[in-house]
Structures are given as C-alpha cells and as structure tokens.
Scaffold this motif. Structure first.
Motif, PDB file in Angstrom:
ATOM      1  N   UNK A  20       0.772  -1.124   0.034  1.00  0.00           N
ATOM      2  CA  UNK A  20       0.007   0.011  -0.048  1.00  0.00           C
ATOM      3  C   UNK A  20       0.853   1.233   0.090  1.00  0.00           C
ATOM      4  N   UNK A  21       2.207   1.191   0.405  1.00  0.00           N
ATOM      5  CA  UNK A  21       3.001   2.274   0.441  1.00  0.00           C
ATOM      6  C   UNK A  21       4.025   2.302  -0.654  1.00  0.00           C
ATOM      7  N   UNK A  26       8.903   4.614  -3.592  1.00  0.00           N
ATOM      8  CA  UNK A  26       9.630   4.684  -4.781  1.00  0.00           C
ATOM      9  C   UNK A  26       9.975   6.066  -5.004  1.00  0.00           C
ATOM     10  N   UNK A  27       9.049   6.912  -4.485  1.00  0.00           N
ATOM     11  CA  UNK A  27       9.471   8.415  -4.522  1.00  0.00           C
ATOM     12  C   UNK A  27      10.543   8.859  -3.600  1.00  0.00           C
ATOM     13  N   UNK A  28      10.508   8.129  -2.523  1.00  0.00           N
ATOM     14  CA  UNK A  28      11.633   8.414  -1.528  1.00  0.00           C
ATOM     15  C   UNK A  28      12.933   7.893  -1.856  1.00  0.00           C
ATOM     16  N   UNK A  74       6.090  -5.610  -1.836  1.00  0.00           N
ATOM     17  CA  UNK A  74       6.946  -4.518  -2.189  1.00  0.00           C
ATOM     18  C   UNK A  74       8.398  -5.152  -2.477  1.00  0.00           C
ATOM     19  N   UNK A  75       8.875  -4.986  -3.483  1.00  0.00           N
ATOM     20  CA  UNK A  75      10.034  -5.675  -3.725  1.00  0.00           C
ATOM     21  C   UNK A  75      11.245  -5.128  -3.429  1.00  0.00           C
ATOM     22  N   UNK A  76      11.311  -3.667  -3.130  1.00  0.00           N
ATOM     23  CA  UNK A  76      12.301  -2.946  -2.717  1.00  0.00           C
ATOM     24  C   UNK A  76      12.571  -3.290  -1.129  1.00  0.00           C
ATOM     25  N   UNK A 189      13.386   1.074  -7.352  1.00  0.00           N
ATOM     26  CA  UNK A 189      13.855   2.487  -6.849  1.00  0.00           C
ATOM     27  C   UNK A 189      13.801   2.600  -5.495  1.00  0.00           C
ATOM     28  N   UNK A 190      13.180   1.824  -4.745  1.00  0.00           N
ATOM     29  CA  UNK A 190      13.106   2.128  -3.150  1.00  0.00           C
ATOM     30  C   UNK A 190      14.067   1.621  -2.158  1.00  0.00           C
ATOM     31  N   UNK A 191      15.134   0.758  -3.010  1.00  0.00           N
ATOM     32  CA  UNK A 191      16.282   0.335  -2.427  1.00  0.00           C
ATOM     33  C   UNK A 191      17.257   0.971  -1.716  1.00  0.00           C
ATOM     34  N   UNK A 192      17.238   2.338  -2.337  1.00  0.00           N
ATOM     35  CA  UNK A 192      18.330   3.147  -1.947  1.00  0.00           C
ATOM     36  C   UNK A 192      19.618   2.820  -2.145  1.00  0.00           C
TER      37      UNK A 192
END
Length: 357
Positions: A20-21, A26-28, A74-76, A189-192
């Motif tokens: 849900x997040x 991804x934006x972060x 959520x893969x990240x 994208x969300x893995x930082x």
C-alpha cells in the motif's frame, strides 16, 4: 510460536502494508526509516545473526520464505531485508565480544557491499580505510556499514598463505560514512542502493571481518559462503516479484477484453487451447441474473435483497422501463452438470429462463 512461523507471519502482514506504501517508497528512492524499523522489529535483519550475540540464526530456507513473501508486496523492502539479513551473518566472523558491541539491540541493522573497492592500509591495531562503493542497498538506514577492501601494508598488497591478495570487509560506524545521491533508476527504486564512501577511517582489527580468524564457526548456518547467501536472497526476491506479476496478469486476464471482442483475455486463451487439441471439448454456460432458494433459511446475500426490492416495489420509483434476464439457480446447476456429462455437449450456451419485461 516458532521463529520460523513468527517471521513468515510477520512477512505476510508487512508485505500487504508495504504494498500500500509502494508509491511512497519509490518516491523516496529508499525504504523510509519507519518501514525499515518495522522490518528490524520483525526480526528480519537478525535472521542470520548468531544466537550467541542475540540473533535468530534461522535456516536459509526460512529467510528465503521471508524475502519471497515480502517481494510479493513490495520488492524494494524485500531486497533491503535480504541485504540486512545476509550482512548480519558477518557477526559470526568477528570476535564474540566485538560482535556484542556491534549488535547492542535486536533492531541493529548492518548493510554494505562485499566488493573489495576500498583500500585498507595496515596500521598499529587496525587499518586506515579509504574507498567508494556502489549499490549500497539499505545502507542509509543501517547502524553499521560494510565495505569490502583490499589490504595493504606500507602501500604493498598483503598476501595470504597462498600468495593471493587479501580482501576483507571492513565494518564502519554509520556516522563515519558519507552517502552520495547516485540512485536514480526505474527498477527497485526504493532500495536506496546509493554509492557511499569513507575517507581515512580507522577500523580496528576486531572489525575486519574474518581477519583475526578466517575459520567459519562450527554451526550449520555458517557453512554457507557469503556469496551463497547473496545468491539465495536474490533468487527469493526474484521469485516473489514473479509470483506477484503472475497474480496481476491472472487478475487482468479475467477482466480485460480487446476492443470489439466480447471475450476476456482468459476466455480467449481457453478457446485457443481448446481449438488446438481434440482430447476434450470446452463447454461454457453464460447465465444472466441468477436467483433462487438459498442454502440457509435466512440470508443476508445481496441477491436476496435485490429479489425483495423487485417484489415489494422498492425499485419501481424512478426506474426506467427495462428487462432483466432471470434464471433459476437450480437450472444453472443442472446446465453445468449436463455440460460436464452429456457426450454431445460442447460450445457456448446462454441460459435465460425468463425476461422480466
């Protein structure tokens, strides 16, 4: 509740929450700390940490189930979880006293890069380390950061007993590390997974992984080479992503229709499979509104409410003149049985017992 059951249960719960997040993550371009803390509290980062210092030391199969389950949502988050878990295994390769100093709370997170892109110059009591590493997934949330480094002494490469250059991971405090804004990608994208670097950081010998003692502990988990841990984690995350993609496709295929075609993608494919063989026949029943007696005497099903409103006139006010195809649920059941068992049954059948207009 066993560690395995608790971990997988938490992974399933958090997978839905993280899904849900997804846009926020991804934006972060990294896993926000609040979500990373949830994974830490769930025990994901200490799955491969030795029990002797407060870890869970679970079997690799359990870790893979956790990573795969998280990746379906959520893969990240799954990727960062597996990096944190595998990095925690390095605590088995430093002295126990040092490992306890590092792993001070159950929520401690370690992350980093195994590739020996740094240079560690031998000095009294330890090493002075300089280097820059790519793909530091999850490192911005970590308490300790690992960086693989080539060992040197007086500027010359240090060698092992076989004459090969020595490379070891160095363990840095998070505040000793500079994180660089380099992670601008389209996938995960969300893995930082940003670059990071250190400059003239002193690392004591005790925090050079497997430097003082290169032997693996005599416990099953630590017979796995580090790169085997990495391979298992990557595979588990990939499987979770694939399972989620298949689920999405199945959902889409059940509803999506091509322009000018009355069949959904799934129905069209079923007919293609049927036409390509002669071992069985496909029989399809298409009923309109299905009504009839319920299984229970009293039912709160919406179909019962509709029947009541049709009968008592509730729907009459303001409703346009229209017809509604109706068929008895018992006739639908009989049609399906005939389709399944009559030898000459085939094709598509529209079942409508009465037009209400």
């Amino acid at each position: 509740m066993s560690n395995t059951h608790a971990l997988i249960t938490e992974a399933a719960r958090l997978s839905m929450e993280f899904a849900a997040a997804g846009d926020e993550i991804e934006a972060a371009r990294r896993v926000p700390r609040a979500y990373s803390d949830m994974m830490a509290k769930a025990g994901f980062y200490r799955m491969f940490v030795p029990e002797s210092v407060g870890g869970l030391e679970v079997a690799p199969a359990t870790g893979c189930q956790v990573f795969e389950t998280l990746a379906q949502g959520e893969a990240s988050c799954a990727w960062v979880s597996f990096i944190g878990a595998t990095s925690g295994s390095t605590l088995a390769l430093i002295p126990d006293a040092t490992a306890r100093e590092v792993f001070q709370t159950p929520e401690t997170m370690i992350a980093g890069v195994f590739a020996p892109n740094g240079r560690a110059e031998k000095v009294p009591g330890g090493f002075t380390v300089n280097g820059r590493w790519q793909w530091g997934s999850g490192t911005e949330n970590a308490d300790w950061v690992l960086g693989g480094s080539m060992l040197t002494e007086n500027g010359a490469p240090m060698q092992d007993a076989h004459g090969a250059p020595r490379a070891h991971m160095m363990m840095f405090k998070a505040e000793e590390v500079e994180f660089l804004d380099t992670w601008h990608v389209s996938g995960l994208k969300g893995t930082g997974s940003t670059d990071f670097q250190v400059t003239d950081v002193f690392v004591p010998e005790e925090r050079a992984v497997a430097y003082l003692d290169s032997r693996n502990p005599e416990r099953p988990l630590y017979q796995f080479p580090n790169f085997t841990f990495l391979a298992l984690g990557i595979a588990a995350v990939s499987l979770g992503i694939a399972r989620s993609a298949i689920d999405e496709l199945v959902t889409l295929a059940g509803t999506k229709k091509r322009v000018g075609n009355s069949k959904t993608m799934a129905e069209k494919k079923a007919w293609e499979i049927h036409d390509a063989q002669d071992r069985w026949r496909l029989v399809v029943m298409n009923p309109p509104g299905i009504f009839g007696p319920g299984v229970r005497v009293h039912s709160g099903a919406e179909s019962f409410n509709i029947m009541t409103q049709l009968g008592d006139g509730t729907m009459a006010s303001g409703a346009p003149r229209m017809g509604l195809g109706i068929v008895d649920v018992r006739d639908v059941a009989e049609a399906h049985l005939r389709g399944a068992f009559l030898p000459d049954a085939e094709g598509r059948h529209v079942i409508s017992g009465h037009d209400s207009d």
